[in-house]
Scaffold this active site. Structure first.
Site, short mmCIF file in Angstrom:
data_model
loop_
_atom_site.label_atom_id
_atom_site.label_comp_id
_atom_site.label_asym_id
_atom_site.label_seq_id
_atom_site.Cartn_x
_atom_site.Cartn_y
_atom_site.Cartn_z
N ASN A 9 0.86 -1.18 0.00
CA ASN A 9 0.00 0.00 0.00
C ASN A 9 0.90 1.23 0.00
O ASN A 9 1.50 1.57 1.02
CB ASN A 9 -0.89 -0.03 1.26
CG ASN A 9 -1.71 1.23 1.41
OD1 ASN A 9 -1.80 2.05 0.50
ND2 ASN A 9 -2.31 1.40 2.58
N TRP A 10 0.99 1.88 -1.15
CA TRP A 10 1.91 3.02 -1.28
C TRP A 10 1.33 4.30 -0.68
O TRP A 10 2.03 5.32 -0.60
CB TRP A 10 2.26 3.25 -2.76
CG TRP A 10 2.99 2.11 -3.41
CD1 TRP A 10 3.36 0.93 -2.82
CD2 TRP A 10 3.45 2.03 -4.76
NE1 TRP A 10 4.02 0.12 -3.73
CE2 TRP A 10 4.09 0.78 -4.92
CE3 TRP A 10 3.38 2.89 -5.86
CZ2 TRP A 10 4.64 0.38 -6.14
CZ3 TRP A 10 3.93 2.49 -7.08
CH2 TRP A 10 4.57 1.25 -7.21
N LYS A 11 0.08 4.28 -0.30
CA LYS A 11 -0.60 5.45 0.27
C LYS A 11 -0.38 6.69 -0.63
O LYS A 11 -0.29 6.55 -1.84
CB LYS A 11 -0.12 5.70 1.70
CG LYS A 11 -0.18 4.44 2.56
CD LYS A 11 -0.06 4.73 4.03
CE LYS A 11 0.04 3.43 4.79
NZ LYS A 11 -0.07 3.59 6.21
N HIS A 98 -9.50 0.71 5.05
CA HIS A 98 -8.21 0.94 5.69
C HIS A 98 -8.41 1.86 6.89
O HIS A 98 -9.28 2.73 6.87
CB HIS A 98 -7.23 1.57 4.68
CG HIS A 98 -5.84 1.64 5.21
ND1 HIS A 98 -5.42 2.65 6.04
CD2 HIS A 98 -4.77 0.82 5.04
CE1 HIS A 98 -4.14 2.45 6.36
NE2 HIS A 98 -3.72 1.33 5.76
N GLU A 100 -6.93 4.36 7.92
CA GLU A 100 -6.86 5.80 7.62
C GLU A 100 -8.17 6.28 6.99
O GLU A 100 -8.61 7.41 7.21
CB GLU A 100 -5.65 6.10 6.72
CG GLU A 100 -4.35 6.02 7.52
CD GLU A 100 -3.16 5.48 6.77
OE1 GLU A 100 -3.14 5.55 5.53
OE2 GLU A 100 -2.23 4.98 7.44
N GLU A 170 -5.23 -5.23 10.57
CA GLU A 170 -4.28 -4.14 10.72
C GLU A 170 -4.54 -3.40 12.03
O GLU A 170 -5.39 -2.48 12.07
CB GLU A 170 -4.41 -3.15 9.55
CG GLU A 170 -4.10 -3.78 8.21
CD GLU A 170 -3.43 -2.78 7.26
OE1 GLU A 170 -2.36 -3.10 6.76
OE2 GLU A 170 -3.98 -1.69 7.06
N GLY A 176 2.28 2.27 10.51
CA GLY A 176 3.17 3.41 10.31
C GLY A 176 3.89 3.85 11.58
O GLY A 176 4.46 4.94 11.62
N SER A 216 3.51 -2.16 10.16
CA SER A 216 4.97 -2.10 10.28
C SER A 216 5.66 -3.42 9.95
O SER A 216 6.67 -3.78 10.56
CB SER A 216 5.37 -1.61 11.68
OG SER A 216 4.84 -0.31 11.91
N GLY A 237 2.86 -1.26 4.26
CA GLY A 237 2.83 0.17 3.94
C GLY A 237 4.23 0.68 3.66
O GLY A 237 4.77 0.55 2.56
N GLY A 238 4.85 1.26 4.68
CA GLY A 238 6.15 1.93 4.52
C GLY A 238 7.20 1.10 3.79
O GLY A 238 7.89 1.61 2.89
C1 PEP Z 1 -0.81 0.03 5.92
O1 PEP Z 1 -0.99 1.23 5.82
O2 PEP Z 1 -1.60 -0.75 5.40
C2 PEP Z 1 0.36 -0.42 6.68
C3 PEP Z 1 0.37 -1.65 7.11
O3 PEP Z 1 1.36 0.51 6.88
P1 PEP Z 1 2.79 0.23 7.57
O4 PEP Z 1 3.34 -1.07 7.00
O5 PEP Z 1 3.63 1.41 7.19
O6 PEP Z 1 2.56 0.11 9.04
#
Ligand code: PEP
Length: 254
Positions: A9-11, A98, A100, A170, A176, A216, A237-238
């Site tokens: 997920n590049w957001k 998600h 967010e 999640e 994040g 993460s 994500g990151g």
């Molecule tokens: C996400 O936003 O779906 C996610 C898991 O982010 P991160 O890996 O950065 O925690």
């Protein structure tokens, strides 16, 4: 036998150039690991770059996903993107619910459920995210929150449609933050999700359902998380923004 599913997920990151470069790096790095019948890999770039990333992935087994969509099919919905538009630019997957979207943009369970229905009707495969806030975990409410989000998100989604759905657990406090759920914490909630699906549907559906962990995840913790019996993949994500890291995570699942 459930197949692993790793999605990035590049957001709201990258630009047109770096999105294409990253997609090509991932496609190349995953070429030997992702093959027909094996694990699934997808990347979910910002909506504006879906077409360009789709072209960059054209001869690759890496699939394309979107990060969100609207539930209506067409019409006066300024700023929104429909399921048909996502199909049009080559999307297979769409992330829905998600944290967010839920907590920053105020999406309700009802709205997310409408999106799940709209996605499946359009032939997209939704990744339905569920997860508790830190305070809810501290208050011992994790299972109640997950159960409610599953009931709301999957309302009126029949057994026959469930083959299209991936669930992503999640925990909001791990997204994040660099703070990952321990493999045991992830396994506990994944087993609970499977039990809830068994109650909503049946045992065989629950056993076949793919449940990703997200929060993460990185090359250092991916293998341990993926070793858990009910963890079928990762939503990243990151770490999905660095080609080498994402490919290392895919390797851990391969
Ligand atoms: C996400 O936003 O779906 C996610 C898991 O982010 P991160 O890996 O950065 O925690």
């Amino acid at each position: 036998m459930r197949k692993a599913f790793i999605a990035g997920n590049w957001k709201m990151n990258t630009n047109l150039h770096s999105a294409v470069v990253l997609a090509k790096e991932i496609a190349e790095g995953c070429a030997d690991v992702v093959h027909e019948g094996g694990l699934t890999v997808a990347v979910c770039p910002p909506a504006l770059y879906l077409s360009a990333v789709s072209a960059a992935l054209s001869s690759s087994p890496v699939a394309l996903g979107a990060q969100n969509m609207h539930f209506e099919t067409t019409g006066a919905f300024t700023g929104e993107i429909s399921s048909a538009m996502l199909k049009d630019v080559g999307c297979t997957y769409v992330i829905l619910g998600h944290s967010e979207r839920r907590h920053v943009f105020g999406e309700s369970g009802t709205m997310i459920n409408k999106k799940v229905h709209a996605a499946i009707s359009a032939g997209l495969l939704p990744i339905l995210c569920v997860g508790e806030l830190a305070g809810q975990r501290e208050a011992g409410e994790t299972e109640a929150v997950i159960e409610r989000q599953l009931h709301e998100g999957l309302s009126q989604v029949g057994v026959e449609k469930m083959a299209a759905v991936t669930i992503a657990y999640e925990p909001c406090w791990a997204i994040g933050t660099g703070e990952t759920a321990t493999p045991q914490q992830a396994q506990e909630v994944h087993a609970f999700i499977r039990k809830t699906l068994e109650g909503l549907y049946d045992r065989s559906l629950a056993q076949e359902a793919r449940i990703q962990y997200g929060g993460s995840a990185n090359p250092g913790n991916a293998a341990e998380l993926l070793e858990q019996p009910d963890v079928d993949g990762l939503l990243v994500g990151g770490a999905s923004l660095k080609g080498a890291d994402f490919v290392a995570i895919v390797d851990a699942a391969g």
